[in-house]
Design a protein around this motif. Structure first.
Motif, PDB file in Angstrom:
ATOM      1  N   ALA A 131       0.837  -1.062   0.107  1.00  0.00           N
ATOM      2  CA  ALA A 131       0.347   0.226   0.216  1.00  0.00           C
ATOM      3  C   ALA A 131       0.482   1.317  -0.280  1.00  0.00           C
ATOM      4  O   ALA A 131       0.871   2.715  -1.105  1.00  0.00           O
ATOM      5  CB  ALA A 131      -0.771   0.057   1.573  1.00  0.00           C
ATOM      6  N   GLU A 132       1.559   0.917   0.904  1.00  0.00           N
ATOM      7  CA  GLU A 132       2.862   2.480   1.026  1.00  0.00           C
ATOM      8  C   GLU A 132       3.773   2.720  -0.300  1.00  0.00           C
ATOM      9  O   GLU A 132       3.619   3.797  -0.572  1.00  0.00           O
ATOM     10  CB  GLU A 132       3.677   2.502   2.092  1.00  0.00           C
ATOM     11  CG  GLU A 132       4.332   4.022   2.907  1.00  0.00           C
ATOM     12  CD  GLU A 132       4.758   3.265   3.656  1.00  0.00           C
ATOM     13  OE1 GLU A 132       5.977   2.925   3.732  1.00  0.00           O
ATOM     14  OE2 GLU A 132       5.760   4.671   4.323  1.00  0.00           O
ATOM     15  N   PHE A 133       4.083   1.626  -0.854  1.00  0.00           N
ATOM     16  CA  PHE A 133       4.322   1.821  -1.850  1.00  0.00           C
ATOM     17  C   PHE A 133       4.065   2.560  -3.527  1.00  0.00           C
ATOM     18  O   PHE A 133       4.279   3.116  -4.075  1.00  0.00           O
ATOM     19  CB  PHE A 133       4.679  -0.380  -2.850  1.00  0.00           C
ATOM     20  CG  PHE A 133       6.205   0.247  -4.300  1.00  0.00           C
ATOM     21  CD1 PHE A 133       6.686   0.567  -3.856  1.00  0.00           C
ATOM     22  CD2 PHE A 133       4.738  -0.315  -4.778  1.00  0.00           C
ATOM     23  CE1 PHE A 133       7.808  -0.050  -5.708  1.00  0.00           C
ATOM     24  CE2 PHE A 133       6.006  -0.743  -6.421  1.00  0.00           C
ATOM     25  CZ  PHE A 133       7.138  -0.080  -6.339  1.00  0.00           C
ATOM     26  N   LYS A 134       2.198   2.137  -3.434  1.00  0.00           N
ATOM     27  CA  LYS A 134       1.648   2.714  -4.158  1.00  0.00           C
ATOM     28  C   LYS A 134       1.757   3.485  -3.859  1.00  0.00           C
ATOM     29  O   LYS A 134       1.720   4.860  -4.749  1.00  0.00           O
ATOM     30  CB  LYS A 134      -0.057   1.557  -4.221  1.00  0.00           C
ATOM     31  CG  LYS A 134       0.360   0.184  -4.969  1.00  0.00           C
ATOM     32  CD  LYS A 134      -0.819  -0.747  -4.813  1.00  0.00           C
ATOM     33  CE  LYS A 134      -0.879  -1.400  -5.278  1.00  0.00           C
ATOM     34  NZ  LYS A 134      -2.239  -2.143  -4.549  1.00  0.00           N
ATOM     35  N   VAL A 135       1.221   4.892  -2.716  1.00  0.00           N
ATOM     36  CA  VAL A 135       1.346   5.826  -2.464  1.00  0.00           C
ATOM     37  C   VAL A 135       2.618   6.613  -2.800  1.00  0.00           C
ATOM     38  O   VAL A 135       2.596   7.738  -3.336  1.00  0.00           O
ATOM     39  CB  VAL A 135       0.722   5.966  -1.350  1.00  0.00           C
ATOM     40  CG1 VAL A 135       0.659   7.273  -0.883  1.00  0.00           C
ATOM     41  CG2 VAL A 135      -0.346   5.625  -0.702  1.00  0.00           C
ATOM     42  N   SER A 136       3.283   5.824  -2.593  1.00  0.00           N
ATOM     43  CA  SER A 136       4.805   6.467  -2.778  1.00  0.00           C
ATOM     44  C   SER A 136       5.344   6.790  -3.985  1.00  0.00           C
ATOM     45  O   SER A 136       6.202   7.730  -4.556  1.00  0.00           O
ATOM     46  CB  SER A 136       6.181   6.341  -1.527  1.00  0.00           C
ATOM     47  OG  SER A 136       5.536   4.834  -1.326  1.00  0.00           O
ATOM     48  N   ILE A 137       5.407   5.505  -4.205  1.00  0.00           N
ATOM     49  CA  ILE A 137       5.346   5.693  -6.080  1.00  0.00           C
ATOM     50  C   ILE A 137       5.741   6.629  -7.118  1.00  0.00           C
ATOM     51  O   ILE A 137       5.960   7.036  -7.770  1.00  0.00           O
ATOM     52  CB  ILE A 137       5.938   4.524  -6.832  1.00  0.00           C
ATOM     53  CG1 ILE A 137       6.828   4.140  -7.319  1.00  0.00           C
ATOM     54  CG2 ILE A 137       4.877   4.264  -7.549  1.00  0.00           C
ATOM     55  CD1 ILE A 137       8.825   4.104  -6.621  1.00  0.00           C
ATOM     56  N   ALA A 190       8.807   3.591  -0.095  1.00  0.00           N
ATOM     57  CA  ALA A 190       8.802   2.031  -1.487  1.00  0.00           C
ATOM     58  C   ALA A 190       9.278   1.106  -0.855  1.00  0.00           C
ATOM     59  O   ALA A 190       9.169  -0.085  -0.931  1.00  0.00           O
ATOM     60  CB  ALA A 190       8.878   3.216  -3.066  1.00  0.00           C
ATOM     61  N   LEU A 191      11.000   1.616  -0.244  1.00  0.00           N
ATOM     62  CA  LEU A 191      11.694   0.528  -0.021  1.00  0.00           C
ATOM     63  C   LEU A 191      11.131  -0.022   1.378  1.00  0.00           C
ATOM     64  O   LEU A 191      11.184  -1.244   1.265  1.00  0.00           O
ATOM     65  CB  LEU A 191      13.247   1.270   0.063  1.00  0.00           C
ATOM     66  CG  LEU A 191      14.368   0.170   0.757  1.00  0.00           C
ATOM     67  CD1 LEU A 191      14.815  -0.774  -0.147  1.00  0.00           C
ATOM     68  CD2 LEU A 191      15.330   1.318   1.213  1.00  0.00           C
ATOM     69  N   ARG A 192      11.387   0.439   2.555  1.00  0.00           N
ATOM     70  CA  ARG A 192       9.982  -0.228   3.485  1.00  0.00           C
ATOM     71  C   ARG A 192       9.277  -0.988   2.843  1.00  0.00           C
ATOM     72  O   ARG A 192       9.481  -1.977   3.627  1.00  0.00           O
ATOM     73  CB  ARG A 192       9.619   1.425   4.335  1.00  0.00           C
ATOM     74  CG  ARG A 192       8.441   0.633   5.188  1.00  0.00           C
ATOM     75  CD  ARG A 192       8.566   1.274   6.712  1.00  0.00           C
ATOM     76  NE  ARG A 192       8.411   2.682   6.484  1.00  0.00           N
ATOM     77  CZ  ARG A 192       7.849   3.759   7.147  1.00  0.00           C
ATOM     78  NH1 ARG A 192       8.325   4.292   8.256  1.00  0.00           N
ATOM     79  NH2 ARG A 192       7.424   4.766   6.714  1.00  0.00           N
ATOM     80  N   SER A 193       8.375  -0.200   2.176  1.00  0.00           N
ATOM     81  CA  SER A 193       7.069  -1.031   1.378  1.00  0.00           C
ATOM     82  C   SER A 193       7.461  -2.725   1.286  1.00  0.00           C
ATOM     83  O   SER A 193       6.640  -3.387   1.647  1.00  0.00           O
ATOM     84  CB  SER A 193       6.443  -0.200   1.916  1.00  0.00           C
ATOM     85  OG  SER A 193       5.196  -1.214   0.530  1.00  0.00           O
ATOM     86  N   ILE A 194       8.003  -2.501   0.579  1.00  0.00           N
ATOM     87  CA  ILE A 194       9.280  -3.933  -0.471  1.00  0.00           C
ATOM     88  C   ILE A 194       9.127  -4.850   0.575  1.00  0.00           C
ATOM     89  O   ILE A 194       9.138  -5.912   0.957  1.00  0.00           O
ATOM     90  CB  ILE A 194       9.846  -3.033  -1.415  1.00  0.00           C
ATOM     91  CG1 ILE A 194       9.011  -2.235  -1.904  1.00  0.00           C
ATOM     92  CG2 ILE A 194      10.368  -4.940  -1.791  1.00  0.00           C
ATOM     93  CD1 ILE A 194      10.301  -2.317  -3.234  1.00  0.00           C
ATOM     94  N   LEU A 195      10.458  -4.154   1.583  1.00  0.00           N
ATOM     95  CA  LEU A 195      10.953  -4.487   2.612  1.00  0.00           C
ATOM     96  C   LEU A 195      10.115  -5.431   3.720  1.00  0.00           C
ATOM     97  O   LEU A 195      10.072  -6.676   4.889  1.00  0.00           O
ATOM     98  CB  LEU A 195      11.915  -3.756   3.530  1.00  0.00           C
ATOM     99  CG  LEU A 195      12.961  -3.646   3.013  1.00  0.00           C
ATOM    100  CD1 LEU A 195      13.861  -2.420   3.758  1.00  0.00           C
ATOM    101  CD2 LEU A 195      14.461  -4.646   1.961  1.00  0.00           C
ATOM    102  N   ALA A 196       8.837  -4.042   3.975  1.00  0.00           N
ATOM    103  CA  ALA A 196       7.475  -5.360   5.737  1.00  0.00           C
ATOM    104  C   ALA A 196       6.968  -6.387   5.176  1.00  0.00           C
ATOM    105  O   ALA A 196       6.787  -7.039   5.795  1.00  0.00           O
ATOM    106  CB  ALA A 196       6.629  -4.061   5.245  1.00  0.00           C
TER     107      ALA A 196
END
Ligand SMILES: [Zn+2]
Length: 370
Positions: free
Chosen positions: A112-118, A173-179
């Protein structure tokens, strides 16, 4: 209304657009730098300088306005995707290093955070592409110059924000992938370490290259990354805790009373906050800090209604504390209601003890497990 976050200029899609005070300084800097760079930009663009109308100062102001709207569009990219995921967005604050959107809790769905940030950098690249297209079809030298200049800057904004350093978009975005593999807390810890490493790098490059702006950016990333890690740790420690667990009973005072009586009431309750009883909703509070701004000689004339303020948030006594963490960490006051009655207030310092003991508990458990 002016508040700590800045000055509100508009409301779009239910979101307040505010300007942070640092933007005013930045605007001067941008106009000065742009007008100094103008001859170079004209030269690099390969356009016929003799056909460009307007002076360097006019161009620098046009450029600054273009930059402002570019950042606003970037920020609205975040807002629209966040809203489509069901996240409430309260405000977008434009500040020195771009914009910041104040959002409610991000859904803990993967990516979710990945989509919002990218989407932010994608919007910037989109603007750059659009302007680049326009540059190739326009017959006007002035329009071409504008497109050339602003498309380059949007490209830079997009690339800069992709740097994988929290709190930049790339870091989120990185955090979202790592999460997805590590879980939220571990992912934040790793991302914070990466962000600190990158900020050291940027800071050193800035230092040896005599680039003050780069050094400021490094300091900003470093401290914001620290704030992110504190936020994530606190969120973890407060999990499951409700308003009723930490609410603090405080004195109450009618809005018609004087500041003098308010001071006496604070002394009686030995508390720096009073709940103000008003006729209208929402209820308000009075803080010692606000009271101290009134000269002592006027305390018996000034009414409480003139110095009271709205709490950062009102919550029910059974609500989870986690959702109020952003306001608490930025020094806000939370008003807690128990049905129709006021149960009291919560400030960050009310959490300190809980956080300390939960921390201690974790340490004890870890030692036992080892
Ligand atoms: Zn962004």
């Amino acid at each position: 209304m002016t508040n700590l976050r800045g000055y509100k200029i508009a409301k779009i899609r239910g979101v307040d657009i505010t300007i942070h005070f640092s933007l005013i300084f930045l605007l001067f800097y941008v106009i000065l730098a742009a007008s100094a760079q103008f001859p170079l930009v004209v030269k690099q663009s390969g356009l016929d300088a003799s056909k460009v109308t307007g002076t360097a100062s006019i161009w620098s102001i046009i450029f600054a306005i273009g930059l402002f709207f570019s950042v606003l569009l970037h920020e609205f990219g975040h807002v629209i995707v966040a809203q489509s995921l069901g996240v409430k967005v309260k405000a977008v604050t434009l500040m020195m290093l771009g914009g910041v959107s104040s959002m409610e809790k991000m859904p803990e769905r993967p990516y979710a955070e990945f989509k919002v940030s990218i989407v932010g950098p994608l919007v910037s690249f989109g603007i750059a592409g659009f302007l680049f297209g326009l540059l190739n079809v326009t017959a006007s030298v002035d329009v071409a110059l504008f497109c050339y200049w602003l498309s380059r800057v949007n490209l830079v904004i997009g690339i800069f924000n992709l740097i994988p350093a929290l709190p930049l978009d790339g870091g989120r975005a990185l955090r979202s992938i790592l999460a997805v593999s590590k879980g939220g807390t571990k992912a934040t810890e790793t991302s914070v370490r990466i962000a600190k490493g990158i900020s050291w790098g940027l800071g050193l490059i800035g230092l040896f290259g005599f680039n003050l702006l780069l050094m400021l950016i490094a300091v900003f990333i470093y401290s914001a990354a620290n704030q992110e890690s504190l936020f994530s740790r606190n969120k973890d420690l407060l999990r499951g805790l409700r308003a009723r667990d930490v609410v603090r009973r405080v004195g109450q005072i009618p809005e018609r009373e004087t500041v003098e009586s308010a001071a006496e009431e604070m002394l009686r309750f030995k508390d720096r906050v009073l709940v103000v009883l008003t006729h209208s909703e929402p209820r308000t509070v009075l803080r010692l800090d606000f009271l101290k701004r009134i000269p002592r000689g006027q305390w018996s004339q000034v009414r409480v209604s003139e110095v009271m303020e709205k709490p950062s948030r009102t919550m029910n006594i059974n609500d989870l504390l986690e959702q109020a963490l952003p306001e608490l960490m930025s020094g806000g006051i939370i008003m807690v209601q128990d049905e129709e009655k006021i149960a009291g207030v919560i400030e960050y310092r009310d959490l300190a003890e809980v956080i300390d003991f939960r921390n201690l508990d974790t340490s004890v458990q870890q030692k036992k497990a080892a």
